[in-house]
Write a protein that holds these residues in place. Structure first.
Motif, PDB file in Angstrom:
ATOM      1  N   ASP A 186       0.914  -1.142  -0.159  1.00  0.00           N
ATOM      2  CA  ASP A 186       0.036  -0.172  -0.014  1.00  0.00           C
ATOM      3  C   ASP A 186       0.818   1.276  -0.044  1.00  0.00           C
ATOM      4  OD1 ASP A 186      -2.364  -1.476  -0.063  1.00  0.00           O
ATOM      5  OD2 ASP A 186      -2.564  -1.513   2.119  1.00  0.00           O
ATOM      6  N   ASP A 187       1.896   1.171   0.931  1.00  0.00           N
ATOM      7  CA  ASP A 187       2.780   2.435   0.894  1.00  0.00           C
ATOM      8  C   ASP A 187       3.456   2.720  -0.337  1.00  0.00           C
ATOM      9  OD1 ASP A 187       2.093   2.652   3.343  1.00  0.00           O
ATOM     10  OD2 ASP A 187       4.047   1.933   4.175  1.00  0.00           O
ATOM     11  N   VAL A 188       4.100   1.720  -1.094  1.00  0.00           N
ATOM     12  CA  VAL A 188       4.631   1.509  -2.221  1.00  0.00           C
ATOM     13  C   VAL A 188       3.689   2.104  -3.462  1.00  0.00           C
ATOM     14  CG1 VAL A 188       5.825   0.480  -4.082  1.00  0.00           C
ATOM     15  CG2 VAL A 188       6.408  -0.086  -1.664  1.00  0.00           C
ATOM     16  N   SER A 189       2.659   1.635  -3.326  1.00  0.00           N
ATOM     17  CA  SER A 189       1.551   2.133  -4.296  1.00  0.00           C
ATOM     18  C   SER A 189       1.338   3.430  -4.309  1.00  0.00           C
ATOM     19  CB  SER A 189       0.461   1.210  -4.344  1.00  0.00           C
ATOM     20  OG  SER A 189      -0.671   1.591  -5.311  1.00  0.00           O
ATOM     21  N   ARG A 190       1.135   4.130  -3.140  1.00  0.00           N
ATOM     22  CA  ARG A 190       0.832   5.443  -2.908  1.00  0.00           C
ATOM     23  C   ARG A 190       2.030   6.310  -3.157  1.00  0.00           C
ATOM     24  NH1 ARG A 190      -2.073   3.778   1.790  1.00  0.00           N
ATOM     25  NH2 ARG A 190      -0.427   3.811   2.924  1.00  0.00           N
ATOM     26  N   SER A 191       3.334   5.941  -3.188  1.00  0.00           N
ATOM     27  CA  SER A 191       4.289   6.586  -3.261  1.00  0.00           C
ATOM     28  C   SER A 191       4.769   6.799  -4.972  1.00  0.00           C
ATOM     29  CB  SER A 191       5.608   5.881  -2.910  1.00  0.00           C
ATOM     30  OG  SER A 191       6.059   4.702  -3.501  1.00  0.00           O
ATOM     31  N   MET A 192       3.806   6.165  -5.849  1.00  0.00           N
ATOM     32  CA  MET A 192       3.845   6.128  -7.044  1.00  0.00           C
ATOM     33  C   MET A 192       2.681   6.785  -7.652  1.00  0.00           C
ATOM     34  SD  MET A 192       5.778   2.629  -8.739  1.00  0.00           S
ATOM     35  CE  MET A 192       4.371   1.639  -7.564  1.00  0.00           C
ATOM     36  N   SER A 193       2.805   7.715  -8.691  1.00  0.00           N
ATOM     37  CA  SER A 193       1.775   8.366  -9.549  1.00  0.00           C
ATOM     38  C   SER A 193       1.196   7.423 -10.488  1.00  0.00           C
ATOM     39  CB  SER A 193       2.309   9.735 -10.050  1.00  0.00           C
ATOM     40  OG  SER A 193       2.965   9.421 -11.001  1.00  0.00           O
ATOM     41  N   GLU A 194      -0.064   7.770 -10.959  1.00  0.00           N
ATOM     42  CA  GLU A 194      -0.563   6.778 -11.840  1.00  0.00           C
ATOM     43  C   GLU A 194       0.075   6.549 -13.020  1.00  0.00           C
ATOM     44  OE1 GLU A 194      -3.325   4.744 -11.337  1.00  0.00           O
ATOM     45  OE2 GLU A 194      -3.211   5.309  -9.374  1.00  0.00           O
ATOM     46  N   GLU A 195       0.838   7.775 -13.276  1.00  0.00           N
ATOM     47  CA  GLU A 195       1.588   7.705 -14.648  1.00  0.00           C
ATOM     48  C   GLU A 195       2.797   6.994 -14.548  1.00  0.00           C
ATOM     49  OE1 GLU A 195       0.589  10.789 -13.140  1.00  0.00           O
ATOM     50  OE2 GLU A 195      -0.837  10.973 -14.630  1.00  0.00           O
ATOM     51  N   GLN A 201       5.291  -2.518 -13.071  1.00  0.00           N
ATOM     52  CA  GLN A 201       5.197  -2.186 -11.490  1.00  0.00           C
ATOM     53  C   GLN A 201       3.679  -2.919 -10.929  1.00  0.00           C
ATOM     54  OE1 GLN A 201       6.250   0.283 -13.474  1.00  0.00           O
ATOM     55  NE2 GLN A 201       8.101   0.241 -12.478  1.00  0.00           N
ATOM     56  N   PHE A 202       2.939  -2.957 -11.799  1.00  0.00           N
ATOM     57  CA  PHE A 202       1.534  -3.707 -11.471  1.00  0.00           C
ATOM     58  C   PHE A 202       2.009  -5.281 -11.131  1.00  0.00           C
ATOM     59  CE2 PHE A 202      -1.106  -0.107 -13.402  1.00  0.00           C
ATOM     60  CZ  PHE A 202      -1.760   0.094 -12.127  1.00  0.00           C
ATOM     61  N   VAL A 203       2.774  -5.922 -11.973  1.00  0.00           N
ATOM     62  CA  VAL A 203       3.206  -7.186 -11.780  1.00  0.00           C
ATOM     63  C   VAL A 203       3.784  -7.492 -10.623  1.00  0.00           C
ATOM     64  CG1 VAL A 203       4.655  -9.114 -12.537  1.00  0.00           C
ATOM     65  CG2 VAL A 203       3.303  -7.821 -14.328  1.00  0.00           C
ATOM     66  N   ASN A 285      12.677  -1.688  -3.057  1.00  0.00           N
ATOM     67  CA  ASN A 285      13.619  -0.663  -2.782  1.00  0.00           C
ATOM     68  C   ASN A 285      13.863   0.265  -3.838  1.00  0.00           C
ATOM     69  OD1 ASN A 285      14.200  -1.662  -0.175  1.00  0.00           O
ATOM     70  ND2 ASN A 285      15.700  -3.040  -1.046  1.00  0.00           N
ATOM     71  N   ASP A 286      13.306   0.043  -5.107  1.00  0.00           N
ATOM     72  CA  ASP A 286      13.442   1.116  -6.228  1.00  0.00           C
ATOM     73  C   ASP A 286      12.258   0.572  -7.237  1.00  0.00           C
ATOM     74  OD1 ASP A 286      14.116   2.949  -8.357  1.00  0.00           O
ATOM     75  OD2 ASP A 286      15.835   1.546  -8.955  1.00  0.00           O
ATOM     76  N   PRO A 287      10.877   0.878  -6.528  1.00  0.00           N
ATOM     77  CA  PRO A 287       9.732   0.407  -7.345  1.00  0.00           C
ATOM     78  C   PRO A 287       9.573   0.869  -8.948  1.00  0.00           C
ATOM     79  CG  PRO A 287       9.187   1.991  -5.678  1.00  0.00           C
ATOM     80  CD  PRO A 287      10.681   1.557  -5.478  1.00  0.00           C
TER      81      PRO A 287
END
Length: 438
Positions: A186-195, A201-203, A285-287
């Motif tokens: 959840d934290d990693v997903s929120r740290s990235m914008s939709e673009e 990343q989804f995989v 560590n580098d999503p």
């Protein structure tokens, strides 16, 4: 067709109810067809279709098995059969037995008596297939003996520890290994914008979720079992099953259902689990960037990563997803030698050849070395391209599976260079396996 069954997954992906009746009926159809034909020329194409698609092919439902059956018919059913052809397909002189010359019936029987001793070469397979077949028989025999003997205690532990004590020690070891394994998706997903969230990343987010689910169930079950060992909880049937699995080095049922395809015993499976977690930790560590080389044998769902390669190509080139396929290009590098991401597609590793080996010098398939059951493949560049019906005679379309049991864990068809006819590798049962176990 009957004898090939004994080679297990290398022989057939599925077991088919072939019988002597199939052979008898095919012989009768052949007789009727030739007797009723007015043509001097033998209709090989028609006969291959009748046998391969109807008489025997009516049983065969797996596409790769059907391809193998068709390869036999192409090799044997041709005009040269009436002159003299080698009855041991693609043996390259290792074993010779020519087809009989036209002669009275007695001469054919005499010729059959000259047949060499049975060998995997008669099936178009490498002699290593016999080792594999006999190893599986030995494993089954020892499993039965172990079961009849009431279990197989580890040497050294049998005198000092009871089965439940061994299970309790193993339970504590596994808990220590996994108790802190949790991926903050959840934290990693929120740290990235939709673009920034691309197909890769989804995989990897999905892979982290799968791992979280597996680890959660493992921790819950093991902590509950520890309470049972201490007498703070009544031992249920599920807890007893888990304890028995820990003692006998087998995977508990729930771990199999929530986990990844594997044929490993428990100890080896635990090491593999750590390797899978390491790859996910490197990514988390580098999503925004995937590893330069992705070990797809360490993914719960390797097909999803290959689909992501196609999705990225769709986005970049404006193509339709269902009109793309994944194509492979074998490099000459090991994973440690790759210092940059692929410019077209993605570099992947974690594949092993079974039934043949990869020659890095000629960059093509070659016969296996004696007693070498699996050979590691170099890094492979997987890229997406338009689906085509064009057949390249210099390529063997190699099925790739997650585990040595093959079906139903099919991943994708890879394209491997070959200097000989691709049918040689079809009959040899050559495939790539992601997790060969240990």
């Amino acid at each position: 067709m009957l004898e090939r069954k004994k080679f297990g997954p290398m022989g057939y992906n599925m077991m088919y109810p072939f019988s002597a009746g199939d052979l008898r009926d095919s012989a009768q159809v052949l007789y009727n067809y030739l007797e009723g034909s007015s043509s001097v020329k033998i209709p090989w194409d028609d006969l291959r279709y009748i046998f391969g698609e109807i008489m025997y092919g009516g049983h065969v439902v797996d596409d790769w098995d059907r391809r193998m059956c068709a390869a036999y018919l192409v090799y044997f059913m041709k005009d040269e059969l009436l002159d003299e052809i080698e009855m041991v397909p693609y043996a390259d002189g290792k074993l010779c037995w020519p087809s009989p010359q036209p002669a009275p019936h007695e001469k054919y029987l005499e010729h059959i008596e000259t047949m060499p001793a049975e060998s995997p070469l008669f099936f178009g397979m490498h002699p290593n297939a016999e080792i594999n077949f006999r190893t599986v028989l030995c494993d089954k025999t020892f499993d039965i003996l172990q079961m009849l003997g009431g279990g197989g205690e580890e040497a050294g532990d049998a005198d000092s520890m009871s089965p439940m004590a061994i299970a309790e020690a193993t339970c504590a070891e596994i808990l220590e290994e996994i108790i802190e394994k949790k991926f903050a998706t959840d934290d990693v997903s929120r740290s990235m914008s939709e673009e920034e969230k691309g197909p890769y990343q989804f995989v990897f987010l999905q892979e982290c979720e799968y791992m979280n689910g597996l680890v959660y169930e493992m921790v819950r079950g093991l902590q509950e079992l520890q309470l049972g060992f201490k007498g703070e909880l009544t031992m249920s049937e599920v807890m007893e099953d888990l304890a028995n699995c820990l003692f006998s080095e087998k995977l508990p049922r729930w771990w199999v259902q929530l986990g990844f395809a594997s044929t490993r015993p428990l100890k080896s499976w635990r090491v593999n689990l750590q390797d899978r977690c390491s790859q996910l930790e490197d990514w988390i560590n580098d999503p925004l960037n995937i590893p330069k080389v992705v070990d797809i044998s360490r993914l719960f769902n390797p097909q999803s990563f290959l689909t992501a390669i196609k999705q990225l190509t769709c986005q970049q080139q404006g193509l339709e997803l269902d009109k793309l396929a994944v194509y492979t290009d074998v490099t000459k590098k090991e994973a440690k030698q790759v210092d940059a991401h692929s410019k077209d597609g993605a570099f992947v590793s974690g594949m092993f050849l079974e039934g043949a080996r990869w020659d890095g010098t000629t960059n093509s398939l070659e016969d296996s070395r004696p007693k070498e059951m699996f050979t590691a493949m170099p890094v492979i560049n997987c890229k997406a391209g338009p689906v085509t019906d064009k057949v390249d005679k210099n390529l063997y379309v190699c099925p790739t599976y997650c585990v040595p049991t093959r079906r139903p864990y099919f991943v994708f068809p890879a394209q491997l260079r070959t200097k000989v006819l691709a049918d040689k590798w079809v009959l040899a049962g050559v495939a790539m396996i992601l997790d060969i176990g240990a």
